[in-house]
Design a protein around this motif. Structure first.
Motif, PDB file in Angstrom:
ATOM      1  N   ASP A 179      88.168  32.754  -7.848  1.00  0.00           N
ATOM      2  CA  ASP A 179      87.630  34.101  -8.083  1.00  0.00           C
ATOM      3  C   ASP A 179      86.566  34.446  -7.038  1.00  0.00           C
ATOM      4  OD1 ASP A 179      89.275  34.315 -10.227  1.00  0.00           O
ATOM      5  OD2 ASP A 179      87.741  33.824 -11.727  1.00  0.00           O
ATOM      6  N   ASP A 180      85.933  33.390  -6.428  1.00  0.00           N
ATOM      7  CA  ASP A 180      84.893  33.652  -5.430  1.00  0.00           C
ATOM      8  C   ASP A 180      85.475  34.178  -4.130  1.00  0.00           C
ATOM      9  OD1 ASP A 180      83.085  32.702  -7.252  1.00  0.00           O
ATOM     10  OD2 ASP A 180      83.073  30.653  -6.437  1.00  0.00           O
ATOM     11  N   LEU A 181      86.799  34.040  -3.946  1.00  0.00           N
ATOM     12  CA  LEU A 181      87.425  34.431  -2.672  1.00  0.00           C
ATOM     13  C   LEU A 181      88.437  35.558  -2.868  1.00  0.00           C
ATOM     14  CD1 LEU A 181      88.009  30.882  -1.148  1.00  0.00           C
ATOM     15  CD2 LEU A 181      86.117  32.455  -0.704  1.00  0.00           C
ATOM     16  N   LYS A 182      88.184  36.415  -3.869  1.00  0.00           N
ATOM     17  CA  LYS A 182      89.106  37.530  -4.074  1.00  0.00           C
ATOM     18  C   LYS A 182      89.130  38.468  -2.885  1.00  0.00           C
ATOM     19  CE  LYS A 182      89.057  37.708  -9.133  1.00  0.00           C
ATOM     20  NZ  LYS A 182      88.724  38.519 -10.346  1.00  0.00           N
ATOM     21  N   GLY A 183      88.002  38.578  -2.197  1.00  0.00           N
ATOM     22  CA  GLY A 183      87.938  39.481  -1.046  1.00  0.00           C
ATOM     23  C   GLY A 183      88.366  38.835   0.256  1.00  0.00           C
ATOM     24  N   GLY A 184      88.822  37.608   0.212  1.00  0.00           N
ATOM     25  CA  GLY A 184      89.253  36.928   1.439  1.00  0.00           C
ATOM     26  C   GLY A 184      88.411  35.696   1.720  1.00  0.00           C
ATOM     27  N   ILE A 185      88.700  35.045   2.846  1.00  0.00           N
ATOM     28  CA  ILE A 185      88.045  33.782   3.187  1.00  0.00           C
ATOM     29  C   ILE A 185      86.751  33.995   3.967  1.00  0.00           C
ATOM     30  CG2 ILE A 185      90.237  32.537   3.218  1.00  0.00           C
ATOM     31  CD1 ILE A 185      90.156  32.709   6.282  1.00  0.00           C
ATOM     32  N   GLY A 186      86.305  35.256   4.071  1.00  0.00           N
ATOM     33  CA  GLY A 186      85.120  35.569   4.851  1.00  0.00           C
ATOM     34  C   GLY A 186      83.895  34.742   4.490  1.00  0.00           C
ATOM     35  N   PRO A 187      83.582  34.555   3.189  1.00  0.00           N
ATOM     36  CA  PRO A 187      82.401  33.749   2.850  1.00  0.00           C
ATOM     37  C   PRO A 187      82.473  32.319   3.397  1.00  0.00           C
ATOM     38  CG  PRO A 187      83.112  35.031   0.954  1.00  0.00           C
ATOM     39  CD  PRO A 187      84.169  35.216   2.000  1.00  0.00           C
ATOM     40  N   LEU A 188      83.662  31.710   3.379  1.00  0.00           N
ATOM     41  CA  LEU A 188      83.801  30.363   3.929  1.00  0.00           C
ATOM     42  C   LEU A 188      83.614  30.374   5.447  1.00  0.00           C
ATOM     43  CD1 LEU A 188      86.859  28.905   1.943  1.00  0.00           C
ATOM     44  CD2 LEU A 188      84.420  28.563   1.525  1.00  0.00           C
ATOM     45  N   VAL A 189      84.175  31.386   6.105  1.00  0.00           N
ATOM     46  CA  VAL A 189      84.032  31.487   7.561  1.00  0.00           C
ATOM     47  C   VAL A 189      82.562  31.639   7.926  1.00  0.00           C
ATOM     48  CG1 VAL A 189      84.648  32.807   9.614  1.00  0.00           C
ATOM     49  CG2 VAL A 189      86.332  32.491   7.796  1.00  0.00           C
ATOM     50  N   LEU A 190      81.866  32.509   7.216  1.00  0.00           N
ATOM     51  CA  LEU A 190      80.447  32.726   7.495  1.00  0.00           C
ATOM     52  C   LEU A 190      79.640  31.449   7.271  1.00  0.00           C
ATOM     53  CD1 LEU A 190      78.051  34.603   8.099  1.00  0.00           C
ATOM     54  CD2 LEU A 190      77.988  35.180   5.644  1.00  0.00           C
ATOM     55  N   LEU A 191      79.912  30.755   6.160  1.00  0.00           N
ATOM     56  CA  LEU A 191      79.174  29.532   5.834  1.00  0.00           C
ATOM     57  C   LEU A 191      79.372  28.468   6.918  1.00  0.00           C
ATOM     58  CD1 LEU A 191      77.552  27.792   3.810  1.00  0.00           C
ATOM     59  CD2 LEU A 191      79.750  27.131   2.786  1.00  0.00           C
ATOM     60  N   LEU A 192      80.610  28.260   7.311  1.00  0.00           N
ATOM     61  CA  LEU A 192      80.903  27.221   8.296  1.00  0.00           C
ATOM     62  C   LEU A 192      80.348  27.569   9.673  1.00  0.00           C
ATOM     63  CD1 LEU A 192      84.566  26.339   7.235  1.00  0.00           C
ATOM     64  CD2 LEU A 192      82.576  24.833   7.094  1.00  0.00           C
ATOM     65  N   MET A 193      80.410  28.842  10.057  1.00  0.00           N
ATOM     66  CA  MET A 193      79.894  29.221  11.377  1.00  0.00           C
ATOM     67  C   MET A 193      78.372  29.146  11.429  1.00  0.00           C
ATOM     68  SD  MET A 193      82.427  32.268  12.718  1.00  0.00           S
ATOM     69  CE  MET A 193      81.530  32.378  14.264  1.00  0.00           C
ATOM     70  N   GLU A 194      77.715  29.327  10.278  1.00  0.00           N
ATOM     71  CA  GLU A 194      76.254  29.215  10.238  1.00  0.00           C
ATOM     72  C   GLU A 194      75.798  27.767  10.174  1.00  0.00           C
ATOM     73  OE1 GLU A 194      75.020  31.529   6.933  1.00  0.00           O
ATOM     74  OE2 GLU A 194      74.967  33.426   8.056  1.00  0.00           O
ATOM     75  N   LYS A 195      76.568  26.907   9.495  1.00  0.00           N
ATOM     76  CA  LYS A 195      76.140  25.532   9.264  1.00  0.00           C
ATOM     77  C   LYS A 195      76.727  24.524  10.253  1.00  0.00           C
ATOM     78  CE  LYS A 195      73.790  26.642   5.555  1.00  0.00           C
ATOM     79  NZ  LYS A 195      72.305  26.571   5.558  1.00  0.00           N
ATOM     80  N   LYS A 196      77.975  24.728  10.660  1.00  0.00           N
ATOM     81  CA  LYS A 196      78.671  23.680  11.425  1.00  0.00           C
ATOM     82  C   LYS A 196      79.178  24.133  12.786  1.00  0.00           C
ATOM     83  CE  LYS A 196      82.053  20.016  10.649  1.00  0.00           C
ATOM     84  NZ  LYS A 196      83.085  19.481   9.718  1.00  0.00           N
ATOM     85  N   PHE A 197      79.462  25.409  12.947  1.00  0.00           N
ATOM     86  CA  PHE A 197      80.061  25.900  14.196  1.00  0.00           C
ATOM     87  C   PHE A 197      79.192  26.989  14.818  1.00  0.00           C
ATOM     88  CE2 PHE A 197      83.535  24.340  11.523  1.00  0.00           C
ATOM     89  CZ  PHE A 197      84.143  23.429  12.384  1.00  0.00           C
ATOM     90  N   GLN A 198      77.887  26.665  14.965  1.00  0.00           N
ATOM     91  CA  GLN A 198      76.965  27.659  15.523  1.00  0.00           C
ATOM     92  C   GLN A 198      77.298  28.000  16.977  1.00  0.00           C
ATOM     93  OE1 GLN A 198      76.107  24.692  14.215  1.00  0.00           O
ATOM     94  NE2 GLN A 198      74.315  24.828  12.867  1.00  0.00           N
TER      95      GLN A 198
END
Length: 617
Positions: free
Chosen positions: A406-425
């Motif tokens: 349910d957290d990803l109803k709008g797409g995978i954007g939150p995961l992309v943002l999280l990973l780019m901020e934490k692991k793929f700066q």
């Protein structure tokens, strides 16, 4: 007795002859000796008795019983000392070489060791000793060898004299006893080019021309109709050979090469010559099995390239007698020569570019866009690696049991943002570098898949807006394809030679030479070396080879940057402050004015600075 040939009476007689008279019987010592290969024993009545110690290679038999340990003996004993001969079997083998052109005989001779008992002086404890004599014998007969050759099917090239000699004279080693006849290879077809493959050749400046400002001049290679351009030498057939087993060995087929004539050239009736059918520049391309010859025509434009003439696009060489005026463009598949100034224009050539006048606010690219594209390849590699790892990380998170769909109803954007901020700066900064590089030459096509740079910019700027995994996967595929295309593009070494440049971009897959006053506020990029006889003031210079500059930077402190690869050398006659030189990963900034300096990296990767007093250029 010894060996069974002497009686006990004879041994006793020998002992009696050696013994003292009866008056000294009580003083008789206990000894045993070996005389003429037989034991002679003496001792006082009732002992003590002498002892015989056996050794390897002899059998000690006392009273019919073999003894292997030290044994006391008396004159009444029947003593036999029997030598033991030894025979060591030899070894032989016949082997055919892998190419069936030789037969080898390997032999280790047999050995017979014959032993004889050594004579020894009297002793109370006698250690027996032997004398050995070795003889050798061949482990096969000539008949054995003949049978073996026949069983292996060997029938050609046999050296019977060697076979007979080896059967009679034993020796250790390997010998060739048969030789086949190797096939004689033919000769491959070859094509000899009768013209220089250089795009241009230096022209000697005459004495009366010494004051010409354009000091380094070249003439493009050209031919006249009827000139023989290439000559083919056809294949020569080889001769068959014969194996030691009798089979015929065929020689390898000589390599054929085709001689092909394209536009502007004609192939002779016998297919052995290519002749020019028109005037132009001869070009040869070699593939695996063909040499392709053509004559590229030269387009000669007597005036200026302006609104009257229009832009010029031509597949061969282009020669412009006048100027290239504002807003105009030249695109040539071959070389370009401009006899006057280029101003606010673009010149692209598949070959070299030579400009006799000055270059103002223009773009020159020689050798296609390969040199510039190669600069993008490392950035694309980093982006592809980050994208691949980003996609893998997202897929792993999507499979995690704690993740609520349910957290990803709008797409995978939150995961992309999280990973780019934490692991793929670094992904966003690498995309920004790629975008800046692409914007530096907006008029040169870089071969990027449609929309890719915009997609990468969108990912870096708005990761939360990414909806589908397929969007990222398609982006990764485009990056990989672009990078592969750049790697597959053939590197053509094309040079740029100019007199003077201001606010311009000069790109060459080969060398860049500035033979006049120099370059101001310009960007130069070379696949090989850069030579500037004058100044380089303001802007950036990148090269893959050595860089030579008369004067670098300016007194006003205009920022000037020079970059080359590790292993290259940068030499400048005069350097002003606010100038930086980067060699490989190392950067050196000049905080004050310096003269006569040369920089390179040592084995540890540190910058070495050397000063000189003599002019370099």
């Amino acid at each position: 007795m010894v060996g069974g040939s002497h009686t006990q009476d004879s041994i006793a007689t020998r002992a009696l002859n050696l013994a003292p008279d009866s008056t000294g019987a009580n003083n008789l010592s206990a000894t045993v000796a070996i005389i003429d290969g037989y034991p002679v024993i003496k001792h006082p009545p009732g002992g003590p008795y002498p002892v015989i110690v056996p050794c390897q290679g002899l059998r000690l038999v006392v009273n019919g019983r073999e003894r292997k340990e030290p044994t006391p003996v008396t004159v009444e004993d029947k003593v036999e000392i029997l030598p033991v001969d030894e025979r060591q079997e030899g070894y032989w083998r016949v082997k055919v070489s892998g190419n069936k052109l030789e037969v080898l005989l390997q032999m280790q001779p047999g050995v017979i060791r014959r032993r004889r008992l050594k004579d020894l002086p009297p002793a109370q404890v006698l250690q027996l000793e032997t004398m050995e004599q070795e003889s050798f014998y061949t482990p096969f007969t000539l008949e054995d060898l003949v049978r073996e050759l026949k069983s292996q099917g060997i029938q050609y090239g046999i050296d019977w004299q060697a076979c007979a000699r080896l059967a009679e004279a034993p020796a250790e080693g390997t010998w060739t006893i048969a030789r086949g006849q190797p096939a004689l290879p033919g000769k491959d077809a070859t094509v000899v080019l009768l013209f220089t493959t250089q795009d241009k050749v230096p022209v000697t400046i005459k004495e009366e021309e010494q004051n010409v400002n354009f000091r380094e001049r070249f003439q493009f290679t050209s031919v006249e109709p009827g000139t023989v351009l290439a000559r083919k030498h056809p294949v020569t057939k080889g001769q068959p050979g014969r194996a030691v087993t009798g089979e015929i060995i065929l020689p390898p087929e000589p390599r054929e090469i085709g001689l092909v004539a394209l536009q502007g050239a004609i192939l002779s009736e016998n297919g052995l010559e290519v002749v020019a059918a028109r005037a132009g520049r001869p070009v040869a391309r070699k593939t695996k099995d063909r040499v392709i010859i053509e004559v590229i025509p030269a387009l000669c434009h007597g005036g200026n390239v302006d609104l009257t003439s229009g832009n010029i696009t031509f597949s061969g060489d282009v020669i412009i007698a006048g100027q290239v005026e504002e807003g105009m463009a030249i695109e040539a598949g071959g070389n370009v020569y401009v006899g006057d100034t280029i101003s606010r224009a673009m010149v692209r050539a598949g070959g070299s570019i030579e400009v006799a006048g000055n270059v103002f606010v223009s773009v020159l690219a020689a050798g296609g866009t390969t040199a510039f594209q190669q600069r993008l390849s490392p950035l694309l590699a980093r982006i592809a690696d980050d994208l691949e790892r980003l996609i893998a990380a997202i897929k792993q998170l999507l499979r995690h049991p704690s993740l609520k769909k349910d957290d990803l109803k709008g797409g995978i954007g939150p995961l992309v943002l999280l990973l780019m901020e934490k692991k793929f700066q670094d992904l966003a900064s690498t995309v920004e570098l790629l975008q800046k590089e692409a914007q530096r030459l907006p008029s040169i096509p870089l071969g990027a898949p449609e929309g890719l740079i915009n997609d990468l910019e969108y990912l870096a700027r708005s990761p939360l807006a990414i909806k589908r995994m397929g969007y990222l996967e398609a982006m990764l595929k485009k990056v990989t394809t672009w990078r592969e295309d750049i790697g597959a593009t053939p590197q053509v070494e094309a040079d740029v030679t100019i007199n003077y440049a201001v606010n311009s971009t000069i790109v060459a897959t080969g060398n860049i030479k500035v033979v006049g006053d120099g370059c101001y506020h310009s960007r130069l990029q070379a696949g090989k070396s850069v030579t500037i006889n004058g100044v380089f003031r303001g802007g950036e210079l990148q090269a893959q080879g050595d860089i030579y500059i008369r004067e670098l930077g300016s007194r006003s402190g205009t920022e000037t940057r020079v970059v080359t690869r590790a292993g290259a050398r940068v030499t400048a006659g005069h350097v002003f402050e606010n100038t930086s030189i980067q060699i490989g990963p190392r950067l050196h900034s000049f905080n004050q004015e310096e003269r006569g300096v040369s920089l390179w990296l040592d084995r540890e990767g540190e910058i070495i600075k050397h000063y000189f007093t003599t002019p370099v250029l």
